[in-house]
Design a protein around this motif. Structure first.
Motif, mmCIF file in Angstrom:
data_model
loop_
_atom_site.group_PDB
_atom_site.id
_atom_site.type_symbol
_atom_site.label_atom_id
_atom_site.label_comp_id
_atom_site.label_asym_id
_atom_site.label_seq_id
_atom_site.Cartn_x
_atom_site.Cartn_y
_atom_site.Cartn_z
ATOM 1 N N ALA A 183 17.430 84.392 -33.524
ATOM 2 C CA ALA A 183 17.638 85.617 -33.843
ATOM 3 C C ALA A 183 16.088 86.258 -34.226
ATOM 4 C CB ALA A 183 18.452 85.891 -34.937
ATOM 5 N N SER A 184 15.377 85.396 -34.877
ATOM 6 C CA SER A 184 14.169 86.070 -35.559
ATOM 7 C C SER A 184 12.868 85.990 -34.651
ATOM 8 C CB SER A 184 13.549 85.133 -36.953
ATOM 9 O OG SER A 184 13.425 83.815 -36.528
ATOM 10 N N GLY A 185 13.128 85.258 -33.538
ATOM 11 C CA GLY A 185 12.008 84.981 -32.605
ATOM 12 C C GLY A 185 11.143 83.788 -32.819
ATOM 13 N N GLU A 186 11.446 83.061 -33.792
ATOM 14 C CA GLU A 186 10.564 81.919 -34.080
ATOM 15 C C GLU A 186 10.888 80.763 -32.923
ATOM 16 O OE1 GLU A 186 10.572 80.563 -38.604
ATOM 17 O OE2 GLU A 186 12.491 82.065 -38.042
ATOM 18 N N TYR A 187 12.136 80.844 -32.387
ATOM 19 C CA TYR A 187 12.502 79.806 -31.181
ATOM 20 C C TYR A 187 12.425 80.845 -30.068
ATOM 21 C CZ TYR A 187 13.133 75.680 -33.868
ATOM 22 O OH TYR A 187 13.268 74.300 -34.653
ATOM 23 N N SER A 188 11.988 80.412 -28.782
ATOM 24 C CA SER A 188 12.552 81.180 -27.587
ATOM 25 C C SER A 188 13.894 80.661 -27.152
ATOM 26 C CB SER A 188 11.248 81.021 -26.554
ATOM 27 O OG SER A 188 11.131 79.545 -26.332
ATOM 28 N N LEU A 189 14.346 81.234 -26.143
ATOM 29 C CA LEU A 189 15.616 80.881 -25.441
ATOM 30 C C LEU A 189 15.329 79.474 -24.656
ATOM 31 C CD1 LEU A 189 18.472 81.428 -24.844
ATOM 32 C CD2 LEU A 189 17.593 82.686 -22.729
ATOM 33 N N GLN A 190 14.104 79.287 -24.230
ATOM 34 C CA GLN A 190 13.772 78.090 -23.578
ATOM 35 C C GLN A 190 13.978 76.728 -24.548
ATOM 36 O OE1 GLN A 190 10.199 77.892 -21.288
ATOM 37 N NE2 GLN A 190 10.754 76.084 -20.357
ATOM 38 N N THR A 191 13.280 77.155 -25.864
ATOM 39 C CA THR A 191 13.113 76.065 -26.880
ATOM 40 C C THR A 191 14.410 75.904 -27.390
ATOM 41 O OG1 THR A 191 10.867 76.865 -27.536
ATOM 42 C CG2 THR A 191 12.321 75.640 -28.960
ATOM 43 N N GLY A 192 15.532 76.723 -27.281
ATOM 44 C CA GLY A 192 16.684 76.555 -27.646
ATOM 45 C C GLY A 192 17.576 75.824 -27.161
ATOM 46 N N VAL A 193 17.315 76.118 -25.767
ATOM 47 C CA VAL A 193 18.257 75.100 -24.809
ATOM 48 C C VAL A 193 17.875 73.718 -24.532
ATOM 49 C CG1 VAL A 193 18.459 75.052 -22.302
ATOM 50 C CG2 VAL A 193 18.643 77.375 -23.113
ATOM 51 N N ILE A 194 16.325 73.584 -24.612
ATOM 52 C CA ILE A 194 15.718 72.189 -24.688
ATOM 53 C C ILE A 194 16.380 71.394 -25.861
ATOM 54 C CG2 ILE A 194 13.741 70.860 -25.027
ATOM 55 C CD1 ILE A 194 12.299 72.784 -23.355
ATOM 56 N N ILE A 195 16.224 71.993 -26.993
ATOM 57 C CA ILE A 195 16.870 71.375 -28.202
ATOM 58 C C ILE A 195 18.231 71.014 -28.147
ATOM 59 C CG2 ILE A 195 17.403 71.472 -30.576
ATOM 60 C CD1 ILE A 195 14.833 73.406 -31.140
ATOM 61 N N VAL A 196 19.261 72.022 -27.730
ATOM 62 C CA VAL A 196 20.567 71.699 -27.490
ATOM 63 C C VAL A 196 20.988 70.643 -26.606
ATOM 64 C CG1 VAL A 196 22.619 72.907 -26.621
ATOM 65 C CG2 VAL A 196 21.195 73.989 -28.371
ATOM 66 N N LEU A 197 20.121 70.795 -25.505
ATOM 67 C CA LEU A 197 20.609 69.523 -24.418
ATOM 68 C C LEU A 197 20.132 68.201 -24.766
ATOM 69 C CD1 LEU A 197 19.627 71.662 -21.020
ATOM 70 C CD2 LEU A 197 21.786 71.049 -22.045
ATOM 71 N N SER A 198 18.983 68.078 -25.543
ATOM 72 C CA SER A 198 18.446 66.962 -26.038
ATOM 73 C C SER A 198 19.318 66.220 -26.834
ATOM 74 C CB SER A 198 16.945 67.089 -26.515
ATOM 75 O OG SER A 198 16.104 67.587 -25.643
ATOM 76 N N PHE A 199 19.881 67.092 -27.904
ATOM 77 C CA PHE A 199 20.844 66.514 -28.843
ATOM 78 C C PHE A 199 22.151 66.134 -28.101
ATOM 79 C CE2 PHE A 199 17.610 67.894 -31.862
ATOM 80 C CZ PHE A 199 17.536 67.083 -32.680
ATOM 81 N N ALA A 200 22.808 66.961 -27.268
ATOM 82 C CA ALA A 200 23.946 66.368 -26.401
ATOM 83 C C ALA A 200 23.625 65.133 -25.841
ATOM 84 C CB ALA A 200 24.175 67.486 -25.472
ATOM 85 N N ILE A 201 22.517 65.117 -25.146
ATOM 86 C CA ILE A 201 22.309 63.755 -24.494
ATOM 87 C C ILE A 201 22.185 62.528 -25.199
ATOM 88 C CG2 ILE A 201 20.682 62.616 -23.099
ATOM 89 C CD1 ILE A 201 20.048 65.305 -21.671
ATOM 90 N N LEU A 202 21.391 62.841 -26.516
ATOM 91 C CA LEU A 202 21.313 61.602 -27.389
ATOM 92 C C LEU A 202 22.571 61.310 -27.995
ATOM 93 C CD1 LEU A 202 17.886 62.751 -29.168
ATOM 94 C CD2 LEU A 202 18.330 60.888 -27.932
ATOM 95 N N SER A 203 23.386 62.197 -28.488
ATOM 96 C CA SER A 203 24.685 61.953 -28.837
ATOM 97 C C SER A 203 25.465 60.947 -27.816
ATOM 98 C CB SER A 203 25.442 63.172 -29.151
ATOM 99 O OG SER A 203 26.478 62.867 -29.860
ATOM 100 N N PHE A 204 25.650 61.682 -26.746
ATOM 101 C CA PHE A 204 26.225 60.616 -25.899
ATOM 102 C C PHE A 204 25.761 59.369 -25.559
ATOM 103 C CE2 PHE A 204 28.381 64.786 -24.463
ATOM 104 C CZ PHE A 204 29.765 64.412 -24.691
ATOM 105 N N TRP A 205 24.363 59.330 -25.382
ATOM 106 C CA TRP A 205 23.805 57.964 -25.145
ATOM 107 C C TRP A 205 24.112 57.007 -26.369
ATOM 108 C CZ3 TRP A 205 19.784 56.009 -28.110
ATOM 109 C CH2 TRP A 205 19.118 54.649 -27.625
#
Length: 402
Positions: A183-205
């Motif tokens: 919301a503040s602009g510190e993270y871009s949309l792309q950064t947020g997507v990368i973080i979210v997908l990475s943690f989902a993959i790590l959790s399932f792995w």
């Protein structure tokens, strides 16, 4: 998958200040400046708006009943002032030392991960894992390894869920929670997507390599419900519907966490048959009340943004004060039941700790609720964090129920 996620987070077409009718003049000015800075449209931001905003933020550091959006934390308020009132884009800020850059990165991720939910998840898994302990010799390296595997995998999934919620709510959070990184602009949309997908993959792995089916199903069901709750796709984004949203949180916090992680220790770690013990039934029933309260209460401080973007929460429908007292009543009922359960225990030390502990928490809740000031958003937000502290305290008492 990434393109699908990005495509689902389209920015709603909302006019700047004129659409924010639920807000009063000072808050409207702030929202207008936020929108201009966030969308990089400086031509829309006149100097009068900037002056009024800085004056407002200097006089009142916390939100009020008018729906103001200033974070209560002083450090976040200072950063919010700089980001919102600066006449230069964030990219043109003076270069920082490596240490300051690392500190800012850690701080941004800390806020992105919603630490109160992380703490709650970790405590809940530790607590229900202890319910499977029958004798002192059960505290083996195998127990601690199994519990740690469950905690790490669940925390990864927790970050996915809260991160996806922020990706879907960027425009709402600019009103309700402007201090969050997206919301503040510190993270871009792309950064947020990368973080979210990475943690989902790590959790399932991690859940897959551990080989525990209760753990894997807990992660999978949490993933499905967390995605359906937040993501803006046809037939999804269940958070728009108050009852369905509450049921999602209830299913994860009250049922999945209690039963699945208990079975992970009971059947996978200890290789014992699955049984529904008295403490487990109590934990599931009590956390059912608590999960409903959290589901209802989390929307009370966010009524302004929810009204603007059409989120039909119970708070929007019934009003803040009515939902607040519904939550208090539900928790007091839960504490009364817990006292009765503790009093009927045949174990003396269990009876003493559970009765006294729950009575103290019930009294503390009632005393603080009577002093709430509904005219101040900061007071309501602070009380919501207090509810989470009661949530933590309950997980300290649950292992003592015998």
């Amino acid at each position: 998958m990434e393109s699908l996620l990005i495509g689902s987070f389209q920015r709603p077409s909302v006019p700047l200040a004129a659409e924010f009718s639920p807000l009063k003049t000072s808050s409207r000015t702030i929202v207008r400046v936020l929108k201009c800075k966030a969308w990089k449209r400086p031509g829309k931001c006149d100097s009068t708006s900037m002056k009024l905003q800085r004056q407002y933020m200097t006089q009142e550091l916390v939100g009020g009943s008018d729906g103001s959006i200033i974070p209560t934390d002083r450090k976040l308020t200072k950063r919010f002032l700089v980001h919102a009132s600066s006449e230069h884009p964030l990219e043109s800020q003076p270069s920082k030392s490596p240490w300051n850059s690392v500190h800012d990165a850690v701080d941004a991720f800390y806020r992105f991960s919603r630490p109160h939910t992380v703490i709650g998840t970790a405590l809940s898994i530790i607590s229900v894992s202890l319910l499977a302990v029958e004798k002192f010799s059960d505290f083996s390296p195998l127990f601690f390894t199994g519990m740690l595997e469950a905690i790490v995998a669940a925390l990864f999934m927790n970050i996915y869920i809260v991160g996806l919620n922020q990706l879907s709510d960027i425009e709402i959070d600019k009103v309700n929670k402007p201090y969050l990184p997206l919301a503040s602009g510190e993270y871009s949309l792309q950064t947020g997507v990368i973080i979210v997908l990475s943690f989902a993959i790590l959790s399932f792995w991690l859940g897959w390599i551990v080989g525990s089916w209760p753990l894997f199903w807990a992660l999978f069901i949490s993933f499905v419900l967390g995605t359906a709750y937040s993501i803006n796709l046809p037939l999804l984004r269940w958070k728009r519907f108050a009852l369905v949203a509450a049921m999602c949180i209830f299913a994860v916090r009250a049922v999945i966490v209690q039963i699945a992680f208990y079975l992970h220790i009971q059947t996978y770690v200890y290789r014992r048959p699955a049984v529904l013990s008295r403490p487990l039934i109590f934990a599931t029933a009590f956390m059912s009340f608590f999960s409903v309260v959290i589901a209802l209460f989390k929307d009370i401080p966010d009524i302004v943004g929810d009204k603007i973007f059409g989120i039909q929460s119970f708070t929007v429908r019934l009003g803040q004060e009515k939902v607040f007292w519904i939550c208090i009543s539900l928790l007091e009922m839960a504490y009364l039941v817990a006292i009765v359960v503790g009093a009927t225990s045949s174990n003396i030390w269990s009876k003493y700790f559970t009765v006294v502990g729950h009575a103290a928490l019930a009294l503390l809740l009632w005393t603080r609720a009577k002093s709430i000031d509904f005219s101040r958003k900061a007071a309501i937000t602070s009380f919501y964090m207090f509810i989470w502290k009661l949530f933590y305290a309950e997980y300290l008492l649950i292992p003592l129920v015998r």
